[in-house]
Design a protein around this motif. Structure first.
Motif, PDB file in Angstrom:
ATOM      1  N   LEU A 133     -15.964  10.018 -50.468  1.00 15.60           N
ATOM      2  CA  LEU A 133     -16.607  10.633 -49.312  1.00 15.60           C
ATOM      3  C   LEU A 133     -18.066  10.217 -49.187  1.00 15.60           C
ATOM      4  O   LEU A 133     -18.649  10.243 -48.108  1.00 15.60           O
ATOM      5  N   LEU A 134     -18.662   9.837 -50.329  1.00 17.90           N
ATOM      6  CA  LEU A 134     -20.078   9.459 -50.303  1.00 17.90           C
ATOM      7  C   LEU A 134     -20.306   8.314 -49.326  1.00 17.90           C
ATOM      8  O   LEU A 134     -21.244   8.339 -48.528  1.00 17.90           O
ATOM      9  N   GLU A 151     -24.783  17.191 -48.222  1.00 17.40           N
ATOM     10  CA  GLU A 151     -23.454  16.868 -48.733  1.00 17.40           C
ATOM     11  C   GLU A 151     -23.479  15.582 -49.554  1.00 17.40           C
ATOM     12  O   GLU A 151     -22.850  15.471 -50.596  1.00 17.40           O
ATOM     13  N   MET A 152     -24.249  14.599 -49.049  1.00 15.19           N
ATOM     14  CA  MET A 152     -24.355  13.336 -49.772  1.00 15.19           C
ATOM     15  C   MET A 152     -24.934  13.550 -51.149  1.00 15.19           C
ATOM     16  O   MET A 152     -24.457  12.993 -52.131  1.00 15.19           O
ATOM     17  N   PHE A 198     -27.180  18.409 -42.611  1.00 10.35           N
ATOM     18  CA  PHE A 198     -25.968  18.841 -43.297  1.00 10.35           C
ATOM     19  C   PHE A 198     -25.378  17.688 -44.104  1.00 10.35           C
ATOM     20  O   PHE A 198     -25.031  17.828 -45.284  1.00 10.35           O
ATOM     21  N   ALA A 199     -25.307  16.523 -43.478  1.00 11.57           N
ATOM     22  CA  ALA A 199     -24.737  15.357 -44.149  1.00 11.57           C
ATOM     23  C   ALA A 199     -25.591  14.942 -45.338  1.00 11.57           C
ATOM     24  O   ALA A 199     -25.070  14.536 -46.383  1.00 11.57           O
ATOM     25  N   LEU A 246     -16.136  18.998 -43.380  1.00  8.73           N
ATOM     26  CA  LEU A 246     -17.196  18.001 -43.452  1.00  8.73           C
ATOM     27  C   LEU A 246     -16.752  16.726 -42.762  1.00  8.73           C
ATOM     28  O   LEU A 246     -17.452  16.177 -41.909  1.00  8.73           O
ATOM     29  N   PHE A 266     -20.397   9.486 -45.802  1.00  8.84           N
ATOM     30  CA  PHE A 266     -21.628  10.125 -45.363  1.00  8.84           C
ATOM     31  C   PHE A 266     -22.747   9.116 -45.170  1.00  8.84           C
ATOM     32  O   PHE A 266     -23.585   9.286 -44.291  1.00  8.84           O
ATOM     33  N   VAL A 267     -22.767   8.077 -46.000  1.00  8.14           N
ATOM     34  CA  VAL A 267     -23.776   7.039 -45.802  1.00  8.14           C
ATOM     35  C   VAL A 267     -23.572   6.381 -44.437  1.00  8.14           C
ATOM     36  O   VAL A 267     -24.511   6.255 -43.637  1.00  8.14           O
ATOM     37  N   ARG A 275     -22.112  15.004 -63.790  1.00  8.19           N
ATOM     38  CA  ARG A 275     -21.045  15.189 -62.784  1.00  8.19           C
ATOM     39  C   ARG A 275     -20.886  16.647 -62.363  1.00  8.19           C
ATOM     40  O   ARG A 275     -21.845  17.288 -61.988  1.00  8.19           O
ATOM     41  N   LEU A 315     -22.305  15.082 -53.396  1.00 11.98           N
ATOM     42  CA  LEU A 315     -21.299  14.110 -53.826  1.00 11.98           C
ATOM     43  C   LEU A 315     -21.892  13.113 -54.809  1.00 11.98           C
ATOM     44  O   LEU A 315     -21.245  12.718 -55.776  1.00 11.98           O
ATOM     45  N   PHE A 316     -23.158  12.737 -54.564  1.00 16.40           N
ATOM     46  CA  PHE A 316     -23.804  11.798 -55.473  1.00 16.40           C
ATOM     47  C   PHE A 316     -23.909  12.402 -56.871  1.00 16.40           C
ATOM     48  O   PHE A 316     -23.575  11.778 -57.872  1.00 16.40           O
ATOM     49  N   GLY A 347     -15.596   4.783 -58.934  1.00 19.22           N
ATOM     50  CA  GLY A 347     -16.293   5.776 -59.750  1.00 19.22           C
ATOM     51  C   GLY A 347     -17.080   6.769 -58.930  1.00 19.22           C
ATOM     52  O   GLY A 347     -17.354   7.866 -59.378  1.00 19.22           O
ATOM     53  N   GLN A 348     -17.474   6.385 -57.696  1.00 17.32           N
ATOM     54  CA  GLN A 348     -18.177   7.342 -56.838  1.00 17.32           C
ATOM     55  C   GLN A 348     -17.165   8.087 -55.976  1.00 17.32           C
ATOM     56  O   GLN A 348     -16.068   7.593 -55.738  1.00 17.32           O
ATOM     57  N   SER A 349     -17.544   9.231 -55.524  1.00 18.17           N
ATOM     58  CA  SER A 349     -16.668   9.954 -54.613  1.00 18.17           C
ATOM     59  C   SER A 349     -16.510   9.147 -53.338  1.00 18.17           C
ATOM     60  O   SER A 349     -17.493   8.681 -52.770  1.00 18.17           O
ATOM     61  N   MET A 406     -22.117  14.769 -58.126  1.00 21.01           N
ATOM     62  CA  MET A 406     -20.787  14.958 -58.702  1.00 21.01           C
ATOM     63  C   MET A 406     -20.215  13.662 -59.253  1.00 21.01           C
ATOM     64  O   MET A 406     -19.319  13.692 -60.099  1.00 21.01           O
ATOM     65  N   GLY A 407     -20.730  12.522 -58.798  1.00 18.05           N
ATOM     66  CA  GLY A 407     -20.215  11.253 -59.286  1.00 18.05           C
ATOM     67  C   GLY A 407     -21.159  10.569 -60.250  1.00 18.05           C
ATOM     68  O   GLY A 407     -20.959   9.406 -60.582  1.00 18.05           O
ATOM     69  N   ASN A 408     -22.195  11.278 -60.722  1.00 20.50           N
ATOM     70  CA  ASN A 408     -23.219  10.634 -61.535  1.00 20.50           C
ATOM     71  C   ASN A 408     -23.173  11.146 -62.971  1.00 20.50           C
ATOM     72  O   ASN A 408     -23.365  12.343 -63.216  1.00 20.50           O
TER      73      ASN A 408
END
Lengths: 352, 342
Positions: free
Chosen positions: B319-320, A146-147, A142-143, B278, B323-324, A160, A150-151, B315-317, A153-155
């Motif tokens: 939350l990222l 999600e990662m 799951f994580a 999450l 999760f890492v 994005r 999010l990655f 610049g990155q979320s 969405m920030g790229n």
């Protein structure tokens, strides 16, 4: 699931949880059902209206996701809660290669499947290596999904939150995997994917590796003790699972011509894969397809019913959210009433 | 084998092997001093790094304060989740939806009855306790021995149903609850809302209350006994199904308190809770699944990670980073930072 039931009735539970056990009979059935799927898939575009065909297309995408999930979680015994990761990798790799490199989606699909496979094997290797199990394993998948969401969405390179829109070409173009909106080709290609996925599953499960995989799922200690390379078989089944799911991602992209982080990596995607397979029957070859035939059209059916409601439902018309509430109630009811899924229940009944 | 879902949930299943998942045997196994120190050292290192990258002490200080306060909220929300997992071994996916439901109940109590937001606790907590108990009694108790995905799907269905019922009743327009006298206060150059400070205090009180219930009451002793061994509890005459019902009710009540506290500073919409879902899972795993005090520390760690990660990787979320960290912890210490290997 074998352990809890095995105590009471070992022979029955072995058979129900390993569909390949009663081999010759079920193999004949499998080939028959496969042929039936092919015929129905070939004929449906002549029968359905374009709107209905797009629902049928969703059935195929759901079925592919469910088959992918079922490989890893139903037959491999590793409960994945993040199959959106592989679906999304398939869709995004294809989209990125198409728009930024100009690569044909067919090739993009292959690359996407390879990337998803690599990611799945990598993450599963780590999880197995460090003995992350049960609920923890589910949460790690799951994580991971999600990662990725999010990655993306920030790229900036992946646009994005805007996602990718596939540029529209004129007419039908086989090389670029693109056809006019109401072309039956999408559906035929989807049916082809579905057949390939089913055949791959059948062949794999019948093979030595497949039998070892199921043995590992049922009793890992015993399997390891008689010399089955447990890790290798688990990674193999994970790889197949990720590849099938990634292909579903590409199919989605080319059919809907659009993908964004929520569509590709969103939590709903993982849910759909699980719900499809569980409703049909976990660890059942035909479970996901049966589940998809029920799950995929559900929201359309409810929505259609509420647009022109019968008298006694009139007060509910125009209420947003109701379709999902009904969907949720049906989901809970199905899980409680048919814990083995539809196919699982039928198989159990017919063997009694 | 160990992750074949039924096996890990069926109490009668023989212990599969020595490295079986570190399923928490007790609801309380507090953080050991060493792990606390290591965690603290890592937080300090990350703070220094964040301070260097951002180049401003004020910014860093604001991030630390915000991180701690947000972390308190995460702990609040994760509390019910970890309790339910610790005793029932169910990953309650409806936790976020229940937070949202509690927010809407608070809204209804404040706008409809004119109550002070925190007085709404008197309504939300009992109401959600009853709801939670009802859910466990009717939907989940019959499938306690089913594979993990069966329970998961029921809670997912529940989440979808709650969120969309809220959508039907209250509509898609975001709502809000005003805390009387809420204003920002300045603290050593960092500005903080009073409502967030209250929520943080609420988290501390809730942990203390849950701890007291679990350790100082007969019911709590029974709950911990069921968490340790349902079979053994049944043998000494504990009604295990009833304890399941009470535990889920207690978890839902904790979630209700979280929802009421959070409603004073977030926009109230049907999906407002699942945003936290999450993060709540991460908190629960970090703190050790089923470990209530661990959830408090886990929440603070996640809150800080989020804020400091936002500074270190602009610049990155944010939350990222969380999760890492989550995946690293999961692989390095699957029983959670504060869990102990069994």
């Amino acid at each position: 699931m074998s352990t809890s039931t095995a105590a009471q009735a070992p022979s029955v539970s072995r058979r129900t949880s390993t569909p390949m056990a009663a081999s010759t009979v079920s193999m004949r059935w499998n080939w028959f059902l496969l042929a039936l799927t092919a015929v129905v898939g070939a004929l449906l575009p002549f029968i359905l209206t374009p709107a209905e065909l797009s629902v049928a297309m969703r059935v195929i995408i759901f079925a592919l996701m469910g088959i992918g999930w079922n490989m890893m979680s139903g037959f491999g015994g590793m409960f994945s809660f993040g199959h959106a990761a592989y679906f999304g990798i398939g869709a995004y790799t294809t989209a990125f290669l198409l728009l930024d490199v100009g690569m044909s989606p067919w090739l993009g699909m292959i690359v996407g499947m390879a990337v998803a496979t690599a990611a799945a094997v990598g993450i599963s290797y780590l999880a197995l290596r460090y003995k992350v199990k049960g609920a923890y394993y589910a949460l790690s998948t799951f994580a991971f999904a999600e990662m990725l969401r999010l990655f993306v969405m920030g790229n900036d390179g992946l646009h994005r939150t805007l996602g990718f829109t596939v540029p529209v070409l004129q007419g039908d173009n086989w090389g670029m995997f693109q056809f006019s909106a109401d072309s039956p080709n999408y559906f035929w290609i989807g049916t082809g994917f579905l057949l390939v996925a089913l055949i791959v599953s059948m062949v794999f499960l019948r093979s030595r590796a497949g039998r070892f995989t199921i043995a590992t799922r049922d009793d890992e200690m015993a399997a390891a003790a008689i010399g089955i390379p447990v890790l290798r078989h688990k990674l193999t089944v994970t790889a197949i699972s990720a590849a099938i799911t990634a292909a579903a991602g590409t199919l989605y992209l080319q059919f809907y011509m659009f993908v964004d982080p929520e569509i590709a990596f969103g939590h709903a995607v993982s849910n759909n894969a699980i719900i499809t397979a569980v409703l049909g029957g976990v660890g059942m070859l035909w479970g996901p397809l049966v589940g998809a035939i029920i799950v995929a059209p559900l929201s359309d059916l409810v929505a259609a019913l509420l647009r022109n409601p019968p008298e006694w439902l009139a007060l509910l018309s125009g209420q947003s959210g109701l379709d999902i509430v009904i969907y949720a109630v049906i989901l809970i009811a199905c899980v409680l009433v048919l814990p083995k899924g539809i196919v699982g229940t039928i198989v159990t009944r017919s063997r009694k | 084998m160990a992750q074949s879902p039924a096996a890990s949930l069926t109490p009668s299943a023989p212990a599969p092997n020595a490295e079986a998942p570190a399923r928490p045997k007790r609801t309380y196994n507090g953080p050991s001093p060493r792990t606390l120190l290591v965690t603290l050292a890592m937080v300090v290192t990350a703070s220094v790094l964040a301070g260097v990258v951002s180049g401003s002490v004020t910014v860093l200080f604001q991030a630390l304060i915000t991180g701690l306060l947000t972390g308190g909220i995460y702990s609040l929300i994760a509390m019910g989740l970890t309790l339910v997992y610790g005793v029932l071994h169910i990953i309650n996916f409806a936790n976020g939806a229940m937070v949202a439901l509690s927010m809407f109940l608070t809204y209804a109590a404040v706008s409809g009855l004119g109550l002070h937001p925190y007085m709404a606790l008197l309504i939300t907590v009992p109401a959600m306790f009853v709801l939670g108990a009802a859910v466990q009694g009717t939907l989940l108790n019959p499938i306690m021995k089913a594979p993990i995905h069966t329970q998961l799907l029921v809670t997912i269905g529940l989440a979808l149903a709650i969120e969309n019922l809220l959508l039907m009743i209250f509509g898609p327009t975001p709502l809000s609850v005003e805390l009387p006298g809420d204003h920002g206060v300045s603290f050593l150059g960092a500005s903080v809302d009073l409502s967030r400070i209250y929520a943080f205090i609420g988290a501390l009180v809730l942990v203390a209350l849950l701890w007291l219930v679990l350790h100082k009451t007969r019911i709590g002793t029974a709950i911990r006994s069921v968490a340790a061994s349902p079979e053994g509890s049944r043998l000494v005459g504990i009604d295990v199904k009833l304890i399941y019902v009470l535990t889920f009710g207690l978890g839902a009540a904790a979630t209700a308190a979280a929802g009421t506290f959070v409603s004073t500073f977030t926009t109230i919409e049907p999906t407002a809770g699942s945003v936290f879902n999450l993060t709540a899972f991460v908190v629960v795993v970090l703190g050790g699944m089923g470990n209530v005090p661990g959830a408090l520390v886990g929440g603070l760690v996640v809150g800080l990670t989020e804020q400091l990660g936002g500074l270190i990787f602009p610049g990155q979320s944010p939350l990222l980073t969380v999760f890492v960290v989550f995946l690293i912890v999961l692989f390095a210490k699957p029983q959670g930072i504060f869990g102990r290997a069994s």
